[in-house]
Design a protein around this motif. Structure first.
Motif, PDB file in Angstrom:
ATOM      1  N   ALA A  65       7.997  -2.160   8.925  1.00 63.24           N
ATOM      2  CA  ALA A  65       8.099  -2.421   7.496  1.00 63.24           C
ATOM      3  C   ALA A  65       8.281  -1.157   6.677  1.00 63.24           C
ATOM      4  N   SER A  66       8.765  -1.354   5.456  1.00 65.23           N
ATOM      5  CA  SER A  66       8.781  -0.306   4.445  1.00 65.23           C
ATOM      6  C   SER A  66       8.359  -0.936   3.122  1.00 65.23           C
ATOM      7  N   ASN A  67       7.772  -0.150   2.245  1.00 66.92           N
ATOM      8  CA  ASN A  67       7.329  -0.611   0.926  1.00 66.92           C
ATOM      9  C   ASN A  67       6.479  -1.878   1.009  1.00 66.92           C
ATOM     10  N   VAL A  68       5.258  -1.712   1.488  1.00 62.89           N
ATOM     11  CA  VAL A  68       4.336  -2.825   1.682  1.00 62.89           C
ATOM     12  C   VAL A  68       3.206  -2.732   0.665  1.00 62.89           C
ATOM     13  N   SER A  69       2.949  -3.838  -0.060  1.00 64.69           N
ATOM     14  CA  SER A  69       1.854  -3.830  -1.036  1.00 64.69           C
ATOM     15  C   SER A  69       1.159  -5.186  -1.082  1.00 64.69           C
ATOM     16  N   GLU A  70      -0.143  -5.146  -1.384  1.00 64.34           N
ATOM     17  CA  GLU A  70      -0.955  -6.348  -1.593  1.00 64.34           C
ATOM     18  C   GLU A  70      -0.921  -7.313  -0.400  1.00 64.34           C
ATOM     19  N   CYS A  71      -0.912  -6.781   0.827  1.00 68.47           N
ATOM     20  CA  CYS A  71      -0.870  -7.631   2.018  1.00 68.47           C
ATOM     21  C   CYS A  71      -2.194  -7.566   2.768  1.00 68.47           C
ATOM     22  N   SER A  72      -2.538  -8.673   3.440  1.00 71.58           N
ATOM     23  CA  SER A  72      -3.805  -8.717   4.158  1.00 71.58           C
ATOM     24  C   SER A  72      -3.700  -9.570   5.416  1.00 71.58           C
ATOM     25  N   ASN A  73      -4.547  -9.225   6.382  1.00 68.91           N
ATOM     26  CA  ASN A  73      -4.644  -9.991   7.612  1.00 68.91           C
ATOM     27  C   ASN A  73      -6.093 -10.385   7.836  1.00 68.91           C
ATOM     28  N   PHE A  74      -6.310 -11.673   8.109  1.00 66.54           N
ATOM     29  CA  PHE A  74      -7.627 -12.202   8.453  1.00 66.54           C
ATOM     30  C   PHE A  74      -7.627 -12.801   9.856  1.00 66.54           C
ATOM     31  N   GLY A  75      -6.450 -12.960  10.450  1.00 63.27           N
ATOM     32  CA  GLY A  75      -6.324 -13.580  11.765  1.00 63.27           C
ATOM     33  C   GLY A  75      -6.552 -12.606  12.903  1.00 63.27           C
ATOM     34  N   GLU A  76      -6.873 -13.138  14.062  1.00 58.12           N
ATOM     35  CA  GLU A  76      -7.055 -12.329  15.265  1.00 58.12           C
ATOM     36  C   GLU A  76      -5.688 -11.954  15.825  1.00 58.12           C
ATOM     37  N   VAL A  77      -5.551 -10.687  16.249  1.00 60.60           N
ATOM     38  CA  VAL A  77      -4.300 -10.174  16.814  1.00 60.60           C
ATOM     39  C   VAL A  77      -4.583  -9.677  18.227  1.00 60.60           C
ATOM     40  N   ASN A  78      -3.833 -10.196  19.224  1.00 60.15           N
ATOM     41  CA  ASN A  78      -4.058  -9.834  20.618  1.00 60.15           C
ATOM     42  C   ASN A  78      -2.769  -9.410  21.302  1.00 60.15           C
TER      43      ASN A  78
END
Length: 137
Positions: A85-98
């Motif tokens: 990615a480029s120019n990333v704002s106001e993003c969030s992760n709540f999920g599990e990543v494997n």
């Protein structure tokens, strides 16, 4: 939802209670997007081999106000929100990543796997991130 978009904008889209499975460039909203993604959310499970993202795998321009709540699984280059990615704002992760990769070049992260230009602002990860070379951000 979309496999490949050369340019344009994906806006105000939510994927809820889904199970998306594929091999390469697997994302709930878009696998490969050379445009803009704004205000999109994934709450389903995403599973693939290489280059797997909860919202998108590749995004060429603006990526803002996006959230992943679903579980994301893959072998290599696995990320909660957006892989490259480029120019990333106001993003969030709540999920599990494997990630199951044993490769040192593996990119795995909660919000971003590989950032190549621009600005990152006001992003955060609260999901569990598992794998070799895992980046909790």
């Amino acid at each position: 939802m979309f496999g490949y978009i050369d340019r344009g904008t994906i806006k105000n889209l939510s994927i809820i209670d889904s199970y998306i499975i594929g091999e390469n460039y697997v994302g709930s909203i878009c696998g490969y997007n050379n445009g803009t993604i704004i205000n999109c959310t994934n709450s389903g499970q995403v599973k693939g081999e290489n280059n797997v993202g909860g919202v998108s795998v590749y995004n060429g321009k603006e990526f803002s106000n996006c959230t992943n709540n679903g579980k994301v699984e893959g072998t290599s280059n696995v990320v909660g929100v957006c892989g490259y990615a480029s120019n990333v704002s106001e993003c969030s992760n709540f999920g599990e990543v494997n990630s199951t990769s044993k490769d040192d070049a593996n990119k795995i992260g909660g919000v971003i796997g590989f950032f190549y230009s621009g600005i990152i602002s006001n992003c955060y990860n609260e999901g569990k991130v598992n794998g070799k070379n895992a980046d909790k951000f």
